[in-house]
Each structure stands twice: as structure tokens, then as C-alpha cells.
Write a protein that holds these residues in place. Structure first.
Motif, PDB file in Angstrom:
ATOM      1  N   ARG A 325     -15.837 -24.033 -27.064  1.00  0.00           N
ATOM      2  CA  ARG A 325     -16.467 -23.000 -27.204  1.00  0.00           C
ATOM      3  C   ARG A 325     -17.978 -22.885 -27.501  1.00  0.00           C
ATOM      4  O   ARG A 325     -18.449 -23.427 -28.476  1.00  0.00           O
ATOM      5  CB  ARG A 325     -15.774 -21.978 -28.103  1.00  0.00           C
ATOM      6  N   VAL A 326     -18.783 -22.095 -26.700  1.00  0.00           N
ATOM      7  CA  VAL A 326     -19.991 -22.043 -26.832  1.00  0.00           C
ATOM      8  C   VAL A 326     -20.629 -21.462 -28.408  1.00  0.00           C
ATOM      9  O   VAL A 326     -20.158 -20.357 -28.474  1.00  0.00           O
ATOM     10  CB  VAL A 326     -20.895 -21.448 -25.745  1.00  0.00           C
ATOM     11  N   SER A 327     -21.325 -22.200 -29.009  1.00  0.00           N
ATOM     12  CA  SER A 327     -21.822 -21.556 -30.230  1.00  0.00           C
ATOM     13  C   SER A 327     -23.383 -21.266 -30.223  1.00  0.00           C
ATOM     14  O   SER A 327     -23.785 -20.348 -30.656  1.00  0.00           O
ATOM     15  CB  SER A 327     -21.572 -22.288 -31.480  1.00  0.00           C
ATOM     16  N   THR A 328     -24.149 -22.005 -29.587  1.00  0.00           N
ATOM     17  CA  THR A 328     -25.529 -21.874 -29.478  1.00  0.00           C
ATOM     18  C   THR A 328     -26.060 -22.485 -28.217  1.00  0.00           C
ATOM     19  O   THR A 328     -25.511 -23.294 -27.578  1.00  0.00           O
ATOM     20  CB  THR A 328     -26.490 -22.372 -30.680  1.00  0.00           C
ATOM     21  N   ILE A 329     -27.129 -21.867 -27.794  1.00  0.00           N
ATOM     22  CA  ILE A 329     -27.756 -22.379 -26.511  1.00  0.00           C
ATOM     23  C   ILE A 329     -29.031 -22.242 -26.550  1.00  0.00           C
ATOM     24  O   ILE A 329     -29.889 -21.252 -26.964  1.00  0.00           O
ATOM     25  CB  ILE A 329     -27.158 -21.743 -25.134  1.00  0.00           C
ATOM     26  N   ILE A 349     -21.382 -26.679 -28.765  1.00  0.00           N
ATOM     27  CA  ILE A 349     -19.993 -26.070 -28.653  1.00  0.00           C
ATOM     28  C   ILE A 349     -19.301 -26.720 -29.762  1.00  0.00           C
ATOM     29  O   ILE A 349     -19.508 -27.597 -30.366  1.00  0.00           O
ATOM     30  CB  ILE A 349     -19.244 -26.754 -27.262  1.00  0.00           C
ATOM     31  N   GLU A 350     -18.031 -25.852 -29.978  1.00  0.00           N
ATOM     32  CA  GLU A 350     -17.247 -26.141 -31.211  1.00  0.00           C
ATOM     33  C   GLU A 350     -15.911 -26.016 -30.823  1.00  0.00           C
ATOM     34  O   GLU A 350     -15.338 -25.506 -29.837  1.00  0.00           O
ATOM     35  CB  GLU A 350     -17.630 -25.143 -32.314  1.00  0.00           C
ATOM     36  N   ASP A 351     -14.975 -26.730 -31.580  1.00  0.00           N
ATOM     37  CA  ASP A 351     -13.642 -26.686 -31.350  1.00  0.00           C
ATOM     38  C   ASP A 351     -13.156 -25.849 -32.256  1.00  0.00           C
ATOM     39  O   ASP A 351     -13.619 -25.025 -32.980  1.00  0.00           O
ATOM     40  CB  ASP A 351     -13.087 -28.254 -31.327  1.00  0.00           C
ATOM     41  N   SER A 378     -18.918 -10.022 -25.587  1.00  0.00           N
ATOM     42  CA  SER A 378     -17.938  -9.387 -25.447  1.00  0.00           C
ATOM     43  C   SER A 378     -16.357 -10.248 -25.103  1.00  0.00           C
ATOM     44  O   SER A 378     -15.547  -9.790 -25.112  1.00  0.00           O
ATOM     45  CB  SER A 378     -17.908  -8.484 -24.028  1.00  0.00           C
ATOM     46  N   LYS A 379     -16.919 -11.518 -24.924  1.00  0.00           N
ATOM     47  CA  LYS A 379     -15.762 -12.291 -24.717  1.00  0.00           C
ATOM     48  C   LYS A 379     -16.141 -13.804 -25.104  1.00  0.00           C
ATOM     49  O   LYS A 379     -17.525 -14.117 -25.303  1.00  0.00           O
ATOM     50  CB  LYS A 379     -15.488 -12.589 -23.333  1.00  0.00           C
ATOM     51  N   SER A 380     -15.242 -14.663 -25.447  1.00  0.00           N
ATOM     52  CA  SER A 380     -15.507 -16.148 -25.872  1.00  0.00           C
ATOM     53  C   SER A 380     -15.913 -16.886 -24.515  1.00  0.00           C
ATOM     54  O   SER A 380     -15.045 -16.897 -23.528  1.00  0.00           O
ATOM     55  CB  SER A 380     -14.280 -16.756 -26.473  1.00  0.00           C
ATOM     56  N   ASN A 410     -15.204 -21.084 -18.445  1.00  0.00           N
ATOM     57  CA  ASN A 410     -13.955 -20.854 -18.750  1.00  0.00           C
ATOM     58  C   ASN A 410     -12.885 -21.616 -17.943  1.00  0.00           C
ATOM     59  O   ASN A 410     -12.008 -22.390 -18.460  1.00  0.00           O
ATOM     60  CB  ASN A 410     -13.974 -19.074 -18.347  1.00  0.00           C
ATOM     61  N   LEU A 411     -12.815 -21.311 -16.702  1.00  0.00           N
ATOM     62  CA  LEU A 411     -11.829 -21.750 -15.811  1.00  0.00           C
ATOM     63  C   LEU A 411     -10.568 -22.055 -16.525  1.00  0.00           C
ATOM     64  O   LEU A 411      -9.667 -23.026 -16.294  1.00  0.00           O
ATOM     65  CB  LEU A 411     -12.383 -23.462 -15.564  1.00  0.00           C
ATOM     66  N   ASP A 412     -10.044 -20.734 -17.028  1.00  0.00           N
ATOM     67  CA  ASP A 412      -8.598 -20.703 -17.538  1.00  0.00           C
ATOM     68  C   ASP A 412      -8.474 -21.517 -18.743  1.00  0.00           C
ATOM     69  O   ASP A 412      -7.034 -21.465 -18.969  1.00  0.00           O
ATOM     70  CB  ASP A 412      -7.609 -20.599 -16.266  1.00  0.00           C
ATOM     71  N   TYR A 413      -9.262 -21.889 -19.283  1.00  0.00           N
ATOM     72  CA  TYR A 413      -8.893 -22.711 -20.512  1.00  0.00           C
ATOM     73  C   TYR A 413      -8.992 -22.116 -21.872  1.00  0.00           C
ATOM     74  O   TYR A 413      -9.416 -22.813 -22.716  1.00  0.00           O
ATOM     75  CB  TYR A 413      -9.681 -24.217 -20.371  1.00  0.00           C
ATOM     76  N   GLN A 414      -9.394 -20.731 -21.888  1.00  0.00           N
ATOM     77  CA  GLN A 414      -9.728 -20.059 -23.170  1.00  0.00           C
ATOM     78  C   GLN A 414      -8.612 -20.288 -24.040  1.00  0.00           C
ATOM     79  O   GLN A 414      -9.103 -20.448 -25.248  1.00  0.00           O
ATOM     80  CB  GLN A 414      -9.745 -18.709 -22.939  1.00  0.00           C
ATOM     81  N   GLN A 415      -7.483 -20.546 -23.780  1.00  0.00           N
ATOM     82  CA  GLN A 415      -6.405 -20.663 -24.958  1.00  0.00           C
ATOM     83  C   GLN A 415      -6.228 -22.219 -25.187  1.00  0.00           C
ATOM     84  O   GLN A 415      -6.145 -22.744 -26.084  1.00  0.00           O
ATOM     85  CB  GLN A 415      -5.046 -20.103 -24.760  1.00  0.00           C
TER      86      GLN A 415
END
Length: 540
Positions: A325-329, A349-351, A378-380, A410-415
Motif C-alpha cells: 500500500r502506498v504511504s508516501t510519494i 509502500i507498506e505491508d 477516497s481509496k487505498s 491496484n490490479l485487483d490485489y487490494q485484499q
């Protein structure tokens, strides 16, 4: 056997399907047939599985047509097979087609072949019952068909036998009549350096150019190719031949590739875990495979959990895929390298455990990933970043992009991304094949595993919800206008609606059905079951 192959070859010229599956759904559909069908489909075999037939006394014409237009029929004899008259009618039709050259393989699923041959136990009881309801001549034809089919050379599946191994045995038996023989192509794991007239059917999942780091000259066009079994390989086209193939190749498309070389992996960094790589020649041909083939995955990654990155630090063996998950850019910076400006951007990114890693994206990649997209509150935002190198500076690990790096948002890997970084997950992670093997061999039938798989389809045939107790998740019984929970020993008038989803899932080892309940299913659907239920009533 030679005459059978010759007859089968002429018969299959007009076939629409590779395999027709005849089975009693009540006994086998949810586990064995689903796994068998998925396994064959993953091999590129076109199956017909009659799992949504209307109720009636006569077998429908479209089902007879499906049997006639199949190269192979697999008959799965189970305990209740003979109780279903449509199965018996299918059997008669299958044996008629066998005389015309169709290959027939009987499977005795947890039942001894002699029970079918001699019509004992449930088979005998079912036929006696049929004699009371149908013409005796008709029942006699069923008896003869059962005896004839049970005398064919088949396969006996016994309780406790590894199911995945059994499916492989079935495929080995029918493969001369179906599957890749029609196109005569090889799978990627079969490639070696012993010949150069290989033919493969693959999807180009990644495509990139490689330049000389010293002078910036173009060197080669490179690809990651993926086949129907989930095998992948690195392919390279040297600069001298690129003009022949540049316009013919596009990432995401499927091609037949022929007359190429297979050599041991030569690069310092492996793009994928394959001991070989493909080398294009001037005589190599590339032909589009036509419509998309769903059995060939669109993507495959080799994610490395954050805690294992140190094992790859400053080593030139593998490039590394990560997800998080993106934390900073950071903004885009411009560095001067060899007298030329070079852009870079740092993304963190963070796990799941909030462990973080910084990744430096260079050149065009730095510009392609924008802050607006990555930091949308609005979304992760989940990033998949492939083919990075692992470096260390002042005892701090970081990643750096390469020419082969691709970034997917994303590519459907959000979970799914959270399953790659926990010590518990790493310890208990199993493939579908390993889980099925455990269930086949274990007496307890209980275990906690983590499995990363792709949901191919939601099976709505058995419904998507159930009525449960208001205090516990157990299914409630309907008693007139009220409901009863056996676990809580209480009666109530307003039950709770809970999810029960049957998911057809697939990973690199096979396919199966996962049943997901209640809140876990709600995470997938993202709508409360009660809301869906209310909406459904309003629509009706």
C-alpha cells in the motif's frame, strides 16, 4: 489401439468439444467434477459439463448433440449414478458414439468397478426401482450399457488417494485425443536446447526495451511470456531482428511463436524463475492466436515478503517483485548522470504490519506514477512493482527500478497483498493442490491455511445466502411463519440474512471451490447481505 486412434482421428474432425463429462451432480459436482473440469480447462481443453439441465423425463436434444460433438467422453460412476435416468441415457448415447470412434474413459469414483458391472448395492436398487416405472426393455438397455462401460479400461479413484495426482493421470490418458495435439504446441516447462523448431502458445505479459548503460544505445526487445499452465519465461530479441517483430508484438496478447532458440539463462539478474530463456532468430515466426484464451493468465508475479528482502540485498541473482500500500510519494527529482538529466521519484509502500520499503523509480517510470493517483484518500492504492534490485544504504534497505520494471496500480490485489508479509502466512501458506491433498489424506479434515488464488467465477446455482439465527451464524429452520435455531434452542420471527458464496478459484497448482460465509464474503461483495436481499425483493 492403433485402429482406435485412427478411428478417433476421423471422428474428431467434426467435434465442437474436447471432453464431455457425464456424472451424477449430487455425488461429485462440488468437489471432484469441479476440480476435474477446472484442471482440464487450465490445460486448454474445451469441456462440456451439463450442470444446469432442466428437470424432465427425456434427455434434451442439445445434450445429445454435445455428446456427439465431443472427442472424448469421461463417465464418472459414483454411488448414485444409476438412480438418475438421464445419466443412464447419456451412457447409452456415449457408447453409441464410441462405436463411431469417440474415446471413452470410465472413472469409478469411490466405488468398485464390480459394483457397476454386476449392478450391486445402490446400482441394483436403482435399477429395480426403474423396472417399476419404465419399460423393461429400456431398463435392460441400461443394464447392458452399465456392464459394457464397466468393462472398459478406466481409472478407479479410491478414498485417500491424492486427487491432484489422479487428475494428472486422467489428463495423461486422454491427452493423445485432445488438448494441445490440435495445435501441436509445447508448454514452456518442456523447452530445452536440444532443438530449435519449437512452437509455443503464450501471452506476452510484459514487454520492454533494454539500453546500454554506458552509451545509451538500444540493445534488445525483451518479454515475459506466460503459458496455460502458469509457466513463464524470459524472451529476448536482439537489436538486429527487432524490426521484424516490433509491430507484431503487444503486451497482453496471445501468440503462436515458432522456430526460436532455447538457451540457459545468461543475464546476471533473472527476470523470472526459469533456468532457460528464449532467443529469437531471423527465421522465428510470430502469429496472433486470435481471440483471448481465458486459460492463460494475464499476469503472474513472484512477490517477496518485505522481511525476506535482505536475503537479496546486493546480489545479482534475481530481480524482485513486491506489492504494498502506498504511504508516501515524493516529487520528481532530476539527477545528472553521465552529463544527461535523469528523472527519479521515491515511493514508499507498506505491508499489513506497517513495515515500509522505499522504491526509487527512474526515467519514464518516475513520470508515469502521479501523486494524484497514488494518494487518493477516497481509496487505498496498492502498487505492484516488478523486477527491482535490492540495495542497502546506511543499513537501510531500498529498491530500485530497472529497464524490466513495470508498475501496476491496484490490479485487483487490494485484499490479496496482505497475505505475503506475515510470518504466520508464510508458515501456513498452501497451494490448492496441497490443501486438496491434506483433505484427501487427513482424518480430521480440519486445518488453518492461507491460499492466494484468483476467483474465476461465483457459482450462484446453490444460492448466495442463507437464513440464520439472530444470535449465532447457524442456519435457521422454518417452522410455519416462525424460525427455530437448534444451537440456541430458541424460536424467533425475524431471521438474519447471511452470505454463503461458492467461489471457483484457481492458482498455479489447480482449481477448486471455496465456500465463503458471512462477513468474509461481505468483504468481497462490499455490500451487506441484508441490503442485497432487500434489493432483490424490490426488483422482483
Amino acid at each position: 489401439m492403433a485402429s482406435l486412434r485412427s478411428s478417433s482421428s476421423s471422428f474428431t474432425q467434426y467435434c465442437k468439444y474436447d471432453v464431455f463429462l457425464s456424472f451424477r451432480g449430487e455425488d461429485t459436482r462440488s468437489v471432484f467434477i469441479s476440480n476435474l473440469n477446472g484442471f482440464l480447462c487450465d490445460k486448454g481443453i474445451n469441456t462440456f459439463m451439463d450442470d444446469k439441465l432442466p428437470i424432465g423425463e427425456e434427455i434434451p436434444a442439445e445434450l445429445l448433440e454435445a455428446i456427439e460433438s465431443s472427442r472424448v467422453s469421461i463417465i464418472v460412476f459414483s454411488k448414485s449414478y444409476a438412480s438418475f435416468t438421464w445419466c443412464l441415457d447419456e451412457l447409452i448415447k456415449v457408447l453409441e458414439c464410441r462405436k463411431k470412434g469417440q474415446f471413452v474413459l470410465p472413472i469409478f469414483y469411490k466405488i468398485n468397478p464390480s459394483v457397476v458391472r454386476k449392478q450391486k448395492r445402490k446400482f441394483g436398487k436403482a435399477l429395480v426401482k426403474h423396472e417399476q416405472e419404465f419399460d423393461m426393455n429400456k431398463v435392460q438397455r441400461w443394464r447392458v450399457a452399465l456392464e459394457e462401460a464397466s468393462n472398459l479400461r478406466g481409472r478407479h479413484y479410491k478414498k485417500g488417494y491424492p486427487q491432484y495426482q489422479f487428475l494428472q493421470e486422467i489428463f495423461k490418458v486422454i491427452s493423445p485425443f485432445v488438448g494441445k495435439m490440435k495445435d501441436d504446441y509445447s508448454l514452456l516447462h518442456e523447452l530445452n536446447g536440444n532443438k530449435e523448431n519449437w512452437k509455443i502458445k503464450v501471452r506476452v505479459t510484459r514487454l520492454w526495451d533494454v539500453y546500454n548503460l554506458k552509451n545509451g544505445d538500444f540493445m534488445s526487445l525483451n518479454m515475459v511470456l506466460l503459458d496455460e499452465q502458469g509457466n513463464h519465461i524470459h524472451a529476448r530479441i536482439k537489436e538486429a531482428f527487432v524490426h521484424q517483430f516490433r509491430e507484431s508484438l503487444q503486451a497482453g496478447n496471445i501468440y503462436y511463436i515458432k522456430n526460436f532458440g532455447v538457451i540457459p539463462y545468461q543475464n546476471d539478474y533473472k527476470i523470472v524463475t526459469n533456468e532457460h530463456m528464449i532467443k529469437f532468430y531471423g527465421i522465428t515466426t510470430v502469429k496472433p492466436a486470435g481471440s483471448d484464451h481465458p486459460s492463460i493468465p494475464k499476469y503472474k508475479f513472484e512477490f517477496v515478503p518485505f522481511e525476506y528482502l535482505s536475503g537479496r540485498c546486493d546480489k545479482n541473482v534475481h530481480l524482485t517483485d513486491v506489492i504494498g500500500r502506498v504511504s508516501t510519494i515524493s516529487p520528481v527529482y532530476e539527477n545528472d548522470k553521465n552529463g544527461k538529466p535523469l528523472k527519479r521519484r521515491i515511493i514508499e509502500i507498506e505491508d499489513k504490519r506497517k513495515r515500509k520499503i522505499q522504491i526509487t523509480l527512474w526515467g519514464d517510470l518516475a513520470k508515469s506514477i502521479t501523486k494524484d493517483v497514488c494518494m487518493d484518500r477516497s481509496k487505498s492504492t496498492i502498487l505492484i512493482i516488478t523486477s527491482t534490485t535490492v540495495k542497502s544504504f546506511m543499513n537501510q534497505l531500498s529498491l530500485s527500478s530497472t529497464y524490466a520494471t513495470k508498475v501496476y496500480i491496484n490490479l485487483d490485489y487490494q485484499q490479496d497483498y496482505i497475505h505475503w508479509d506475515s510470518e504466520e502466512v508464510v508458515k501456513n501458506k498452501k497451494t490448492i493442490h496441497e490443501i486438496i491433498k491434506f483433505l484427501d489424506q487427513s482424518k480430521s479434515q480440519k486445518g488453518i491455511f492461507y491460499c492466494m488464488a484468483v476467483v474465476k467465477k461465483v457459482n450462484a446455482e446453490n444460492g448466495w445466502h442463507y437464513i440464520s439465527c439472530t444470535d449465532c451464524p447457524k442456519k435457521a429452520k422454518t417452522i410455519g411463519s416462525t424460525f427455530w435455531c437448534e444451537g440456541c434452542k430458541k424460536e424467533f420471527s425475524s431471521p438474519t440474512i447471511r452470505y454463503r458464496l461458492e467461489l471457483h478459484v484457481k492458482d498455479e497448482s489447480g482449481t477448486t471451490i471455496f465456500v465463503v460465509f458471512d462477513k468474509e464474503a461481505e468483504k468481497i461483495v462490499r455490500i451487506p447481505a441484508t441490503q442485497v436481499y432487500t434489493t432483490e425483493i424490490k426488483v422482483d
